[in-house]
Structure formats: C-alpha cells, structure tokens
Design a protein around this motif. Sequence first.
Motif, short mmCIF file in Angstrom:
data_model
loop_
_atom_site.label_atom_id
_atom_site.label_comp_id
_atom_site.label_asym_id
_atom_site.label_seq_id
_atom_site.Cartn_x
_atom_site.Cartn_y
_atom_site.Cartn_z
N SER A 229 11.71 17.18 -40.16
CA SER A 229 11.37 18.10 -41.24
C SER A 229 12.53 18.15 -42.23
N VAL A 230 12.24 18.55 -43.45
CA VAL A 230 13.27 18.66 -44.49
C VAL A 230 14.43 19.51 -43.99
N LYS A 231 15.64 19.10 -44.30
CA LYS A 231 16.86 19.78 -43.88
C LYS A 231 16.77 21.30 -44.07
N THR B 295 14.68 23.27 -42.62
CA THR B 295 13.34 23.80 -42.32
C THR B 295 12.97 23.42 -40.89
N ASN B 296 11.96 24.07 -40.35
CA ASN B 296 11.61 23.86 -38.95
C ASN B 296 10.13 23.62 -38.74
N ASP B 297 9.82 22.74 -37.76
CA ASP B 297 8.48 22.65 -37.19
C ASP B 297 8.43 23.60 -36.01
N PHE C 91 15.83 27.42 -55.13
CA PHE C 91 15.16 26.13 -55.28
C PHE C 91 14.35 26.18 -56.57
N LEU D 125 11.37 28.97 -56.21
CA LEU D 125 10.90 29.61 -54.97
C LEU D 125 11.67 30.92 -54.80
N ARG D 126 11.01 31.97 -54.42
CA ARG D 126 11.67 33.28 -54.26
C ARG D 126 12.73 33.21 -53.17
N ARG E 218 7.37 33.99 -46.16
CA ARG E 218 8.47 33.05 -46.26
C ARG E 218 9.28 33.24 -47.53
N TYR F 123 13.02 31.34 -49.52
CA TYR F 123 13.72 30.06 -49.58
C TYR F 123 15.12 30.21 -50.16
N ALA G 98 18.71 27.68 -50.74
CA ALA G 98 19.35 26.39 -50.54
C ALA G 98 20.72 26.58 -49.91
N ARG H 175 16.76 27.15 -44.54
CA ARG H 175 16.45 27.14 -45.98
C ARG H 175 15.06 27.69 -46.25
N GLU H 176 14.21 27.67 -45.25
CA GLU H 176 12.90 28.32 -45.33
C GLU H 176 12.85 29.28 -44.16
#
Lengths: 412, 412
Positions: free
Chosen positions: B5-7, B9-11, B63, B89-90, B119, B121, B123, B132-133
């Motif tokens: 997943s994007v740095k 962030t999590n699955d 972001f 993104l808020r 959610r 966000y 950076a 980050r999320e």
Amino acid sequence: MKITSVKGTNDYLPEEAALRDRLQATILRTYTNCGFEHIITPALEDGENLDKSEGGENLNLIFRIMKRGDKLANALSEGRFDELSDIGLRYDLTLPLCRFYAAHRSKLPTPAKLIQIDRVYRAERPQKGRDREFVQCDIDIIGSDSICCEIELIATTAKALRAINIGNFRIRINDRAILRGVLAKTGFDPKDFDSVCVTFDKLDKIGVAGVTAELTEKGFDAATIDAFRSFLDACPVSLDDIVSFGGDLDAVERIKTIKTAVEKISGGAYSVDFDVSLVRGQGYYTGTVFEAESTEFSGAIGGGGRYDNLIEKFTGEHVPAVGFSIGFERIFSILRERYANVKESSERKKIAVICEPDTFADAYIYADTLRGEYDVSLALRAKKFGKQLARLEESGVAGYVVYGENNIVMFQ
Amino acid sequence: MKITSVKGTNDYLPEEAALRDRLQATILRTYTNCGFEHIITPALEDGENLDKSEGGENLNLIFRIMKRGDKLANALSEGRFDELSDIGLRYDLTLPLCRFYAAHRSKLPTPAKLIQIDRVYRAERPQKGRDREFVQCDIDIIGSDSICCEIELIATTAKALRAINIGNFRIRINDRAILRGVLAKTGFDPKDFDSVCVTFDKLDKIGVAGVTAELTEKGFDAATIDAFRSFLDACPVSLDDIVSFGGDLDAVERIKTIKTAVEKISGGAYSVDFDVSLVRGQGYYTGTVFEAESTEFSGAIGGGGRYDNLIEKFTGEHVPAVGFSIGFERIFSILRERYANVKESSERKKIAVICEPDTFADAYIYADTLRGEYDVSLALRAKKFGKQLARLEESGVAGYVVYGENNIVMFQ
C-alpha cells in the motif's frame, strides 16, 4: 471562506447520514452473513498502479496528488511536468482489491470472498447524479474460475438489494466471449474489438444508424459495417439465436447455467436476462459481465464481471477473479426519497433531559440511567422554554424530562 | 505493479477490519446514545479553506490534488506554479465541520451536537505510529459558550473510551487564557505568545535548560527569559498556585468547575488533571484544551478544545464551538494487540456448506435456511476434502455441512 462542499462532493445531514449508515450496515451484514469477509484498503493508490489498471475511461478521471517539498520543486524547475505526482485517489475498489490480494494472499483462504464498502473518486464533469466522491459496495471472489462464483455473487448482491428494499430490479448479463465471437464472424479485426464495443455500447442511445455512422467515421470497412448492421437490426438477440451470429457456444452455455441457477435461488423475485448489448466500460473484464437494473427507476444500480487477468499483473501468476459492485449513491438517492417522511420504527426513541448549568453533572448521571432505553440528549434550559420544547419536538425528539422533576413527558 | 500500500497507509485484513468496524460502531452508538448526531463531510476540501484554517504545523502536511486538463496545462506553461492545485485532502475533521455548520446551520438545532467518524490525511514523515491516512472520531458542540459543553464532551468521550475497554486513562486539561496570563505577567509581548508556546510545549522533552536555550536563540530578551525560568522551575504548577504566576482567574475557575463536574460523573473511573504545559498544536484553539491519555500505554489517545473563532471565518458571525477527537489509530493499535488471540464471543458462529457445482443453487437455498442462526459460507468440495476441512477449521469456521447430508458437523 467557501461554505459549499467541493464541486461533486456532498455533505450529509444527520437524517441522511443515519440512512447511509443503516443501508451500509444492512449490506455489510448481508454479505457477512453469506460468508464474505470485510477488508479495508486505502483511498490513496500508487500512481503507476492506477495508470496500468486498464480502467478504460476512468483512467482519464483520476485525481492525482502532488509531490511535496524538494521533489516537487525540482520536478517543476527542471520542467519534468509528468513527474509532479506519484500517488492518486482510487477510481474504483477493484484495483486496490487486486493489490491487496497480491500482498496478503498467503493469509487469505482460496477462494477468498471479500467485501469492500468504501469511497472512490472520479473527476467527472459535474452533473446531476455524477458525484466526484462516492461509495461503492463490492463483493469479489478471488481464486476460482467456477461459474458458481458468478451465481453466488449475483444471488448475494440481489439478496442485499432486497434487504434494503430497493424495489423491483432485474439482472442483465452478457459474456465478452459472446460479443467477441459475433465481431469475429462479422469480420472485424481482434485489435479493433474494443473500439467497436465502445461504439456498440451506445446502441440504446444512438440507434443502428448512429452506430454504423460512428463506425464509418472510425474508418471501418463498409462491407464489414454492412455485415454488422444485420446483427444490429436483429438486436436484442436471444441467447438461443446469438450462436448463429457467431456467439461463443461455451459462453452461451455458461450464461444459461447462471441464469437457471440464479432464477432458482431468486424464487421469481427477479430475473436474469441475457443482453448482448451489455458491454461495461472497464478494459479489465475478460468474461461474464452483469448489471443490476432497477425496473422502477432508470439506470444501473450495480455492475460487475470477471477479470481473470488483473491480479496476474501484481503476482505474475494467473489468478481468476470476479466481482459485483453496488453503486451506493444510486441506491441512496432512490431510498432517500422513499424514506423522506418516514421515521424508522426500528430507531430508538430520543429523549431530552433539560437542566440548569449548576446541576449539569447530576443531570448527566441521571441521563445515563435512561440511556439503556432511550437515546438521551442533555440540554440547558433556554430562556424561552416553550419555544425550546417546540424545537425539540420538531427535531424528532419523543419526549423530555426536566431534571429534578424526574418524570418523562412524551410529546403528542 | 507495486503490491504494498502507499507509504503511510494500511491494508486491513478481515480480522482487523472486523475489529475496526466493531470499535467504530461502539463509539458511534455511545455518542448517538448521548444525543449527538452523525454527519458526513467529504474528504476533499477547498484548498483556500485549508490554507486559512489555522491548523498550525498541519498546514505543511496537506496532500494537494492537481488540477486537470487545460487548467493544469496553462498554469504549467505560464509558470504559475502556485496555481497547480485548488483542492486538497482534509487534515482533520474540524475544518470540514465548521464549513458544514456554516452551510447547513438553518437546518441544525442550537446548540448542534455532531459526530464525525472518518478518514483524514497528513503527509507526515513516515515513522511507526504516524500514518498518512487515519481515522478520527470527533464530537463537537456548536453554538454554546457554556462550560457544560466541555463537561459533556469530556464525560461522553470518556464513556466511549470505557465502552471499548481501552483500560485506564486520565484527562489532562488547560486553558489558553491561563498560559497567556502567565506569559503576559512574565513580560512577553502578546504577538510572541504563539512562538513561546511552541517552545514551552517541548518542556517535557528538552527540560528547562532546553526551553530557555531555544527562547534565547529565538532572540527573546534575557531578563524576560530569566523571569520565565522561575515559572519553568516551578512546573508542574498546581491550579491553586498558577494564579500567582499570572494565570487568568476566570479560566482557573472554569477548569475547577469542569474538573469537579466530570470527576463526579466519572465516579472515580478516571481523573481530570490540570496541566499548564498542555498546549496542543492547532492555532485555532481559543480557550480550554484537553487530552485523553492512557495511563497504561504512552501518549495521547484523544484531544480537543474550544475554538470560538473558526466558524466566524465562514459565517461572519461569532459562533462558539468546542470539540473532542479520539485518535482512532492509537486506540486500534492498543486493542488489536489485546484482542490478537481472542475470538469475540459476541460474534456469530460461522458455518460452511460444502457442495458440488451442479447442486450449487440448491445448496445456496439450503444455506439461506441456516443464515438466521449462523453466518454461512458456501464452498465447492475440494479434491482433498480433509485438507479443505482443516483449512476451514483453521480460519475460524465453527462447523460444516455437506449439502445433501444436512447435518451440521461442528469442529472440536
């Protein structure tokens, strides 16, 4: 500062949010009850993954997030304008699902039956019914090429649609192999199939003349277009007749089996209808495609299909997969109107406890004693007490207690 | 294609997603039960709104989403590099809440008690525990300047923390007016208060010497720093002693009232402790600020405060407001470890119905008869049946039925 939400996005007031929560909870519970498992993936996705995902038109609608700091400054000052972004917002839940499966497959059963209910983003041209931020409710089965997956996905999605009382609907189904067979027999080159499909998809809107005109414009051979016209004139072609136009026999048999099985499960509550004109935009579909269509409200309320080659892009191994996605915003807009003036009987009654500032802590403790039975809101006594009560009643509160008096007065 | 997943962030795998769902549902139910109402705002927010939101350090972590098409191309070709983005993104739920309130206040009660669980966000530099999320769970009361709001928010947040069994925690509380009074008496200029606070906030980490060194570096007058040192040496200063250092008397009284009321409601389950060193980063806070802090696991698990001037930026009218936000990821990481090997007894039992492809529809209909009592997954019979059963048991399925035999065999 701007008080409206960003173009194409929505705020949801308490009653709307409550309905959304209830609908999503019902869909999730239905899916869980049928043995699917909820997973969560991020809204952010790698930019290259998005670009390579064969999402058709959706690839033009990706919201891209700018790099920051030196990376951004350097790319700008050196004129590397195609390197300003390396992540984006997902445009659907299928690509993140495939990446998720590739990353975690050792911890997942085979086949994996997964649920996602989450937001996706598309930079659509703003218009009624086209949001830029919206929710999809997906179920997917990964790791099996059995058509039992299609049967299970369609029956289970239909079950969810019935659980939320969406009203009458039907399932339209097709198989890309059938259309490919027809196009091949007609004389189109396989490399042109996608382009022809894009035009053919418009048959409903622009008619036979429109389709042939567009194909002519695209430079296709007049004889081939003529041969295709006899097929177009015959549309809608039945499942029995499609073979004579070149429709793949195996695919026809698969559709028949799916139709028979799902209609048996449905007990007549909805039908599964073959529709050779059903194309669906995403390039990643490889076989069956289907849509759920409300017969009371125009337009699709869900769609999906088999995408046997997408996961391979991540894993390097062939992993068959098929999914069905409910378009939650369509559902919501239909049901919001229906429930506009209906108070849910299943909701808990709301009570207000009215107190003075100096008894607030005691009133809170008293309110807690009522919270087993009611949802209880604390309110400071207003100067205009009658007006306060009128407002409470208007907002759907069922009754009130003045702290210290300790008897609940119900409105009406 | 990239499978991680994007740095930042999590699955979330099924068991993790189920825990997240359960925790969020419990928090939402607790808040609803206490008379707060759920609303939903978009993750996308106007870029200018974000920039003007007084979010402190968070403003550097936004972001930003690139414009598209001609707008982007023109801005690039004309070198207008500060016009590449107009939405972002808020970074928290407070700014969208204020915008929401401004847009919809005619449809909301006064005061409005609102819930957001969603959610956000940032950076952040990637590091353990800094996503980050991530999800925040906020309650806010808008339209009242009574300290009963603070009492209600703290007591209700604490109720939610107890409902999810987070373990022991305490509430730290301060009021910006107290710190402002101390700084004024010390001799700092009001225009420098924010800068001094940023340094003072580090007292825990860098000590008295570190704070005075940084203030010297920032160019403050040696005599003023010296006067401040006597205050620093006395920290932690009690609520009774803070007045002698210049702490605002009204604010001290407010804190005392809040502490007494909340501790009465808590019945001793947690304490409310004055801490003059509690600053909190956001520039938009105007009065009370508070944090919930686990006494078993280090660090804050929630925070908030009064922001009486933020909504005015949207409405042009003074609208007092105060909120409390639970940091869901901290909660989740604590509880994930605790529940790692605990199967929730409240969860429904899972059963597998095993069938052959040609009886799939009948097996689905049969499975439906069990779905009132169990969550039921359909599975095609595998060639290695024993291995299939072993896998099912391992994955937490409680038992199985072979379709046609119609007796449930429970594992163990």
